[in-house]
Design an enzyme around this catalytic site. Structure first.
Site, mmCIF file in Angstrom:
data_model
loop_
_atom_site.group_PDB
_atom_site.id
_atom_site.type_symbol
_atom_site.label_atom_id
_atom_site.label_comp_id
_atom_site.label_asym_id
_atom_site.label_seq_id
_atom_site.Cartn_x
_atom_site.Cartn_y
_atom_site.Cartn_z
ATOM 1 N N SER A 260 0.836 -1.210 0.000
ATOM 2 C CA SER A 260 0.000 0.000 0.000
ATOM 3 C C SER A 260 0.869 1.258 0.000
ATOM 4 O O SER A 260 0.586 2.224 -0.711
ATOM 5 C CB SER A 260 -0.875 0.035 1.257
ATOM 6 O OG SER A 260 -1.835 -0.979 1.214
ATOM 7 N N ASP B 48 -6.895 -8.194 4.750
ATOM 8 C CA ASP B 48 -6.061 -8.984 3.828
ATOM 9 C C ASP B 48 -5.466 -10.225 4.500
ATOM 10 O O ASP B 48 -4.936 -11.113 3.825
ATOM 11 C CB ASP B 48 -4.920 -8.122 3.270
ATOM 12 C CG ASP B 48 -5.441 -7.041 2.332
ATOM 13 O OD1 ASP B 48 -6.577 -7.165 1.832
ATOM 14 O OD2 ASP B 48 -4.709 -6.056 2.097
ATOM 15 N N LYS C 53 -12.532 -9.282 -3.251
ATOM 16 C CA LYS C 53 -11.072 -9.151 -3.333
ATOM 17 C C LYS C 53 -10.588 -9.825 -4.624
ATOM 18 O O LYS C 53 -11.371 -10.079 -5.519
ATOM 19 C CB LYS C 53 -10.433 -9.762 -2.079
ATOM 20 C CG LYS C 53 -10.757 -8.973 -0.807
ATOM 21 C CD LYS C 53 -10.138 -7.600 -0.838
ATOM 22 C CE LYS C 53 -10.514 -6.765 0.359
ATOM 23 N NZ LYS C 53 -10.109 -5.375 0.223
HETATM 24 C C1 S3P Z 1 -5.628 -1.290 0.080
HETATM 25 C C2 S3P Z 1 -6.850 -1.290 0.682
HETATM 26 C C3 S3P Z 1 -7.621 -2.506 0.960
HETATM 27 C C4 S3P Z 1 -6.756 -3.759 0.870
HETATM 28 C C5 S3P Z 1 -5.876 -3.749 -0.340
HETATM 29 C C6 S3P Z 1 -4.958 -2.539 -0.322
HETATM 30 C C7 S3P Z 1 -4.944 -0.006 -0.150
HETATM 31 O O1 S3P Z 1 -8.655 -2.631 0.000
HETATM 32 O O2 S3P Z 1 -7.561 -4.914 0.885
HETATM 33 O O3 S3P Z 1 -5.100 -4.926 -0.381
HETATM 34 O O4 S3P Z 1 -3.723 -0.004 -0.407
HETATM 35 O O5 S3P Z 1 -5.598 1.031 -0.061
HETATM 36 P P1 S3P Z 1 -10.090 -1.906 0.201
HETATM 37 O O6 S3P Z 1 -9.885 -0.457 0.115
HETATM 38 O O7 S3P Z 1 -10.926 -2.442 -0.922
HETATM 39 O O8 S3P Z 1 -10.583 -2.358 1.547
#
Ligand code: S3P
Length: 437
Positions: free
Chosen positions: A30, A322, A349
């Protein structure tokens, strides 16, 4: 041993006697995405260290390169030559995000304010994921967005331009939705704010501040004023707790293990796995706590221990969304029953992770029942080996690879290359920690 097999789309995982040693966890996915994006939107040169060179983050680099941003990447070092948000150029080709939902949705926010036409697309998994959670608020801001089924599915076309600030109450606790709206908000007139049901990961807020943006946080609401400029800055990316999670679980369930995971980001909005391990009775020690670029970091040591089932729900869910596939595996080794609820987001997902986890672990002999918003997992004394696919989902692949360390017979993992999306050196790290006899 395995790289050849991996090329042949198969990885064989044998039961491990124990896991011992220490590894340095690779950069956070992220945070790596955001460092490239914000660097590209900023004026000046930003150096990123400990960048995650996984397929997803490389897709982000490729998208910005197609918009005229010069980006040099060698392994975990990246230099982004930002020319300001106005310096982004209309891409003459499709912006291909590969498997990366974060690239797709955050880019939608960036592109909503750009006065040009662009098309975002990705792989088969991306084509099935709902993008209207982002297009709905961006349409309200005034961007022109279209896609299959009324702007719901990729490919998505965007013609951005003059947009106005909104207040948006997001029905989902999603950092991708929140971030997309804030990135559009920086290019909009007036104030843009997002209120969430539960707090999602806050890396966008943290990093925008490092890039000189004024971000107002008030409980579950985050706001930005339009027209603010990003100033280039250097970013050191902490290790990804979502990658560490696979080895935290492995250390807890493979007999007689003691492993240390170095440089793990433990930001509160991401550290639900630590709470779960502690509540289940894991032997976890957190050392060397420090802060890098507003992000908390520590070294984690985990030892094998007896575990008990718990209930995981509510505000905890976004803090470990996750990690649920590997938490399900952990729960098969916890006494009694583990209940996961309020996790319907798992269905959208990279795969439907409720179905994928329940099917895969039950194939190994686990006793898991899928529910509308989660799953119920009973303790299982023995898991048996089988041949199973990652289904192209990196986290299902890694969960199965960890499962293979405790299955009675070998586990054959099909399509292991999906793991490169977030953890290119995963099998090397596993090999490094394994004690086989
Ligand atoms: C992420 C947010 C999450 C996560 C993804 C990465 C991000 O998703 O599951 O792996 O980097 O902002 P969501 O925003 O759909 O919850």
């Amino acid at each position: 041993m395995t790289s050849k097999e991996r090329q042949n789309n198969m990885e064989t995982i044998m039961r491990a006697k124990s896991l011992q040693g220490s590894i340095t966890i690779p950069g956070d996915k992220s945070i790596s995405h955001r460092a490239v994006m914000f660097g590209a939107m900023a004026n000046g040169t930003s150096k990123i260290s400990n960048f995650l060179p996984g397929d997803d983050c490389l897709s982000t680099i490729s998208c910005f390169t197609k918009m005229g941003v010069q980006i040099e990447q060698v392994g975990t070092s990246v230099i982004v030559h930002g020319r300001g948000i106005d310096g982004l150029q209309e891409p003459s080709e499709l912006l291909d995000v590969g498997n990366s939902g974060t690239t797709f949705r955050l880019m939608m926010g960036v592109l909503a304010g750009r006065p040009f036409h662009s098309v975002l697309a990705g792989d088969n998994s991306i084509a099935k994921r709902p993008m209207n959670r982002v297009s709905i608020p961006l349409l309200e801001m005034g961007a022109k967005i279209d896609g299959r089924e009324n702007g719901t599915y990729a490919p998505i076309t965007i013609r951005g331009g003059q947009i106005k600030g909104i207040h948006y109450s997001s029905p989902v606790a999603s950092a991708q939705v929140k971030s997309a709206i804030l990135l559009a908000g920086l290019q909009a007139s007036g104030t843009t704010s997002v209120t969430e049901t539960h707090r999602s990961r806050n890396h966008t807020e943290n990093m925008l501040e490092s890039f000189g943006v004024n971000v107002v946080r008030d409980g579950l609401t985050v706001s930005v004023e339009g027209g603010q400029r990003l100033l280039a800055t250097d970013v050191e990316v902490p290790g990804d707790i979502s990658s560490a999670a696979f080895f935290l679980v492995a250390g807890a369930i493979v007999p007689e293990s003691t492993i240390t995971l170095l440089n793990v980001g433990i930001n509160h909005t991401r550290s639900g796995i630590i709470d779960v391990l502690e509540q289940m009775g894991a032997d976890l020690t957190i050392k060397n706590r420090r802060v890098i670029n507003q992000e908390k970091v520590a070294d984690l040591t985990i030892k094998t221990s007896d575990l008990s089932g718990i209930t995981i729900e509510g505000e905890m869910i976004p803090r470990l969304i996750d990690e649920i596939p590997v938490i399900a595996l952990l729960a098969t080794k916890a006494k009694g029953k583990t209940v996961i609820r309020n996790a319907e987001e798992l269905k959208v997902k990279e795969t439907n992770r409720i179905d994928a986890v329940v099917h895969a672990l039950n194939q190994l002999g686990a006793n898991i029942v899928g529910t509308e918003d989660g799953m119920v997992i009973e303790e299982t004394e023995r898991l048996t080996g089988s041949t199973l696919s990652s289904l192209g989902d990196h986290r299902i692949g890694m969960m199965l690879a960890v499962a293979g360390c405790i299955t009675e017979s070998e586990l054959k993992l099909e399509n292991p290359e999906a793991i490169k999306v977030s953890y290119p050196g995963f099998f090397e790290h596993m090999k490094q920690l394994r004690v086989n006899s």
